[in-house]
Scaffold this motif. Structure first.
Motif, PDB file in Angstrom:
ATOM      1  N   GLY A   1     -19.241  -9.838   1.167  1.00 47.36           N
ATOM      2  CA  GLY A   1     -19.241  -8.585   0.929  1.00 47.36           C
ATOM      3  C   GLY A   1     -18.011  -7.824   0.461  1.00 47.36           C
ATOM      4  N   VAL A   2     -17.006  -8.095   1.274  1.00 47.28           N
ATOM      5  CA  VAL A   2     -15.571  -7.449   1.108  1.00 47.28           C
ATOM      6  C   VAL A   2     -15.129  -7.902  -0.310  1.00 47.28           C
ATOM      7  CG1 VAL A   2     -13.510  -7.324   2.032  1.00 47.28           C
ATOM      8  CG2 VAL A   2     -15.339  -6.919   3.413  1.00 47.28           C
ATOM      9  N   ALA A   3     -15.333  -9.444  -0.456  1.00 45.13           N
ATOM     10  CA  ALA A   3     -14.758  -9.894  -1.762  1.00 45.13           C
ATOM     11  C   ALA A   3     -15.562  -9.384  -3.083  1.00 45.13           C
ATOM     12  CB  ALA A   3     -14.940 -11.564  -1.854  1.00 45.13           C
ATOM     13  N   ALA A   4     -16.700  -9.207  -2.680  1.00 46.45           N
ATOM     14  CA  ALA A   4     -17.789  -8.578  -3.872  1.00 46.45           C
ATOM     15  C   ALA A   4     -17.155  -7.023  -4.143  1.00 46.45           C
ATOM     16  CB  ALA A   4     -19.085  -8.660  -3.644  1.00 46.45           C
ATOM     17  N   LEU A   5     -16.625  -6.321  -3.117  1.00 42.29           N
ATOM     18  CA  LEU A   5     -16.437  -4.907  -3.580  1.00 42.29           C
ATOM     19  C   LEU A   5     -14.873  -4.861  -4.037  1.00 42.29           C
ATOM     20  CD1 LEU A   5     -16.579  -1.724  -2.789  1.00 42.29           C
ATOM     21  CD2 LEU A   5     -15.498  -2.433  -0.395  1.00 42.29           C
ATOM     22  N   ILE A   6     -14.039  -5.796  -3.614  1.00 43.17           N
ATOM     23  CA  ILE A   6     -12.754  -5.894  -4.255  1.00 43.17           C
ATOM     24  C   ILE A   6     -12.756  -6.245  -5.759  1.00 43.17           C
ATOM     25  CG2 ILE A   6     -10.592  -7.116  -4.084  1.00 43.17           C
ATOM     26  CD1 ILE A   6     -10.588  -7.516  -1.378  1.00 43.17           C
ATOM     27  N   LEU A   7     -13.795  -7.257  -6.001  1.00 43.65           N
ATOM     28  CA  LEU A   7     -13.966  -7.736  -7.504  1.00 43.65           C
ATOM     29  C   LEU A   7     -14.512  -6.390  -8.118  1.00 43.65           C
ATOM     30  CD1 LEU A   7     -14.372  -9.981  -9.473  1.00 43.65           C
ATOM     31  CD2 LEU A   7     -16.522 -10.221  -8.822  1.00 43.65           C
ATOM     32  N   GLY A   8     -15.513  -5.758  -7.768  1.00 42.81           N
ATOM     33  CA  GLY A   8     -15.973  -4.546  -8.344  1.00 42.81           C
ATOM     34  C   GLY A   8     -14.879  -3.298  -8.708  1.00 42.81           C
ATOM     35  N   ARG A   9     -14.048  -3.312  -7.794  1.00 47.17           N
ATOM     36  CA  ARG A   9     -12.864  -2.376  -7.972  1.00 47.17           C
ATOM     37  C   ARG A   9     -11.916  -2.608  -9.148  1.00 47.17           C
ATOM     38  NH1 ARG A   9     -11.491   1.727  -4.771  1.00 47.17           N
ATOM     39  NH2 ARG A   9      -9.375   1.341  -5.191  1.00 47.17           N
TER      40      ARG A   9
ATOM     41  N   LEU B   1     -12.622  -5.029 -11.506  1.00 49.70           N
ATOM     42  CA  LEU B   1     -13.254  -4.735 -12.750  1.00 49.70           C
ATOM     43  C   LEU B   1     -13.704  -3.341 -13.347  1.00 49.70           C
ATOM     44  CD1 LEU B   1     -15.836  -8.046 -12.543  1.00 49.70           C
ATOM     45  CD2 LEU B   1     -13.453  -7.761 -13.498  1.00 49.70           C
ATOM     46  N   ALA B   2     -13.734  -2.455 -12.540  1.00 48.29           N
ATOM     47  CA  ALA B   2     -14.240  -1.112 -13.028  1.00 48.29           C
ATOM     48  C   ALA B   2     -13.391  -0.442 -14.154  1.00 48.29           C
ATOM     49  CB  ALA B   2     -13.926  -0.234 -11.730  1.00 48.29           C
ATOM     50  N   PRO B   3     -12.076  -0.595 -14.215  1.00 45.08           N
ATOM     51  CA  PRO B   3     -11.040   0.221 -15.101  1.00 45.08           C
ATOM     52  C   PRO B   3     -11.615  -0.480 -16.293  1.00 45.08           C
ATOM     53  CG  PRO B   3      -9.597  -0.536 -13.292  1.00 45.08           C
ATOM     54  CD  PRO B   3     -11.047  -0.928 -13.043  1.00 45.08           C
ATOM     55  N   ARG B   4     -11.948  -1.743 -16.615  1.00 48.87           N
ATOM     56  CA  ARG B   4     -12.346  -2.611 -17.791  1.00 48.87           C
ATOM     57  C   ARG B   4     -13.753  -2.355 -18.285  1.00 48.87           C
ATOM     58  NH1 ARG B   4      -9.852  -8.337 -17.431  1.00 48.87           N
ATOM     59  NH2 ARG B   4     -10.562  -7.977 -15.192  1.00 48.87           N
ATOM     60  N   LEU B   5     -14.472  -2.615 -17.333  1.00 47.96           N
ATOM     61  CA  LEU B   5     -15.922  -2.535 -17.268  1.00 47.96           C
ATOM     62  C   LEU B   5     -16.736  -1.294 -17.395  1.00 47.96           C
ATOM     63  CD1 LEU B   5     -16.807  -6.049 -15.959  1.00 47.96           C
ATOM     64  CD2 LEU B   5     -16.084  -5.552 -18.243  1.00 47.96           C
ATOM     65  N   GLY B   6     -16.042  -0.650 -16.464  1.00 49.18           N
ATOM     66  CA  GLY B   6     -16.903   0.805 -16.249  1.00 49.18           C
ATOM     67  C   GLY B   6     -17.439   0.575 -14.765  1.00 49.18           C
ATOM     68  N   ASN B   7     -17.510   1.729 -14.107  1.00 48.47           N
ATOM     69  CA  ASN B   7     -18.238   1.601 -12.830  1.00 48.47           C
ATOM     70  C   ASN B   7     -19.558   0.880 -12.747  1.00 48.47           C
ATOM     71  OD1 ASN B   7     -16.033   2.832 -11.398  1.00 48.47           O
ATOM     72  ND2 ASN B   7     -16.960   4.810 -11.986  1.00 48.47           N
ATOM     73  N   TRP B   8     -20.462   1.019 -13.603  1.00 41.68           N
ATOM     74  CA  TRP B   8     -21.786   0.469 -13.434  1.00 41.68           C
ATOM     75  C   TRP B   8     -21.563  -0.883 -13.810  1.00 41.68           C
ATOM     76  CZ3 TRP B   8     -26.570   1.539 -11.843  1.00 41.68           C
ATOM     77  CH2 TRP B   8     -27.422   0.720 -12.517  1.00 41.68           C
ATOM     78  N   ASN B   9     -21.163  -1.284 -14.942  1.00 43.31           N
ATOM     79  CA  ASN B   9     -20.992  -2.623 -15.014  1.00 43.31           C
ATOM     80  C   ASN B   9     -20.291  -3.487 -14.226  1.00 43.31           C
ATOM     81  OD1 ASN B   9     -22.473  -2.330 -17.690  1.00 43.31           O
ATOM     82  ND2 ASN B   9     -20.728  -1.942 -18.685  1.00 43.31           N
TER      83      ASN B   9
END
Length: 269
Positions: free
Chosen positions: A168-176, A178-186
Motif C-alpha cells: 500500500g505504501v509503495a502504491a501511494l508513492i507510485l501514484g504521487r 506519476l501524478a505530475p505526468r499522468l494527472g491525479n486521476w490516471n
C-alpha cells in the motif's frame, strides 16, 4: 505540522478509537457472539464420548473420567467484560496509530478537507491492515481450528499484514510520482492496479491454510462467523472515520467568529 497539533490529533484519535470501540463492542456482542457460542457448542458435542450399547450385552464399563481442566475465565465473562476490554484497547491503540498516520498524510494525499482525509486514511488502514489479509487468511471460529497449525496461521496472517501495508505504501508513492505526468486521476488508477496486481501475486505465492477448519464443520456457520468478524472491523473503522473526522475538522478548521456588523455611516453635516 507543529508538535502541539500532532499531540492534539493523537489525543483525538485515541478518543475516537475509544468511541469506535464501544460501537464495535455492541456489534460484536449482538452479532458476533452467536456464531461463537454455536461453534463452541458444536465442538463440545463432537468431543463428548459416545457410549455404544450392544444388543444383549450390558453397557461397557465406562473408562475412568479424565479430570477436567478448571476453567480460569468463564464463557459469560469472556463474552462481556473480556470482549469489551479487548475491543476497547484495540480501538484506542489503532486510533492513536491512525491519528499519527493522519498527521503525516495530511496535505500529502491531495487537497482534501480534514473529514475527507480522515475517511481516506481509515479506508486505507481497513483495507491494508485487515481486509486484504482477511481475504487470504480468513478468521477461524474458536475451539474449531486445528491446534497444530495455530502458530503457522498466526505467522502467515501477520506476514500478510506486513506485505499488504508495504504494498500500500509503495502504491501511494507510485501514484504521487506519476501524478505530475499522468494527472491525479490516471495516477491513482495506475497505483490502484499496481496494488491489486502485487496483492494477487502475494496471494498466489504465499501458502494457504486450508486445514484450519475441519471439513465436517457446517459451512453456513463458518460463513456467518466470518461475516460477523469482518463486520466488526468495518463498523470499527467506519465509526472511527466519522468521529475522528469531526474532531479533526474542529481542531484544524475552527469556526470563525461572526464578523461585527459594520458601523452605520455618519451623515454629512
Amino acid at each position: 505540522m507543529p508538535a502541539s497539533t500532532v499531540r492534539n490529533l493523537l489525543v483525538r484519535g485515541m478518543l475516537a478509537g475509544l468511541v469506535a470501540g464501544v460501537i464495535a463492542f455492541a456489534f460484536a456482542f449482538f452479532v458476533g457472539e452467536g456464531p461463537v457460542d454455536q461453534s463452541i457448542a458444536l465442538e463440545s458435542t463432537a468431543a463428548a464420548p459416545q457410549h455404544v450399547h450392544g444388543g444383549d450385552t450390558a453397557a461397557a464399563p465406562a473408562a475412568p473420567a479424565a479430570e477436567e481442566e478448571e476453567e480460569l475465565v468463564s464463557r459469560s465473562l469472556q463474552s462481556t467484560a473480556g470482549l469489551a476490554t479487548g475491543v476497547l484497547v484495540y480501538g484506542v491503540a489503532l486510533g492513536g496509530i491512525a491519528a499519527l498516520v493522519y498527521s503525516f498524510a495530511l496535505g500529502r494525499i491531495g487537497r482534501f478537507s480534514p473529514r475527507a482525509s480522515a475517511a481516506l486514511v481509515a479506508a486505507a488502514a481497513f483495507t491494508t491492515v485487515y481486509l486484504v489479509p482477511f481475504l487470504k487468511y480468513p478468521a477461524t471460529p474458536p475451539a474449531v481450528g486445528n491446534p497444530d497449525t495455530i502458530g503457522k496461521r498466526t505467522t502467515l496472517f501477520f506476514l500478510m499484514v506486513l506485505l499488504s501495508v508495504l504494498i500500500g505504501v509503495a502504491a501511494l508513492i507510485l501514484g504521487r510520482r506519476l501524478a505530475p505526468r499522468l494527472g491525479n486521476w490516471n495516477a491513482s488508477v495506475v497505483a490502484g492496479l499496481a496494488f491489486a496486481v502485487a496483492v494477487t501475486l502475494a496471494f498466489v505465492f504465499l501458502p494457504g491454510n486450508g486445514d484450519a477448519v475441519r471439513e465436517s464443520f457446517p459451512a453456513a456457520l463458518l460463513w456467518k462467523f466470518r461475516v460477523a468478524t469482518l463486520g466488526i472491523q468495518a463498523v470499527l473503522w467506519t465509526a472511527f472515520a466519522l468521529v475522528f473526522g469531526l474532531l479533526a475538522e474542529r481542531l484544524l478548521a475552527p469556526r470563525q467568529a461572526p464578523a461585527a456588523p459594520a458601523a452605520a455611516p455618519v451623515p454629512a453635516a
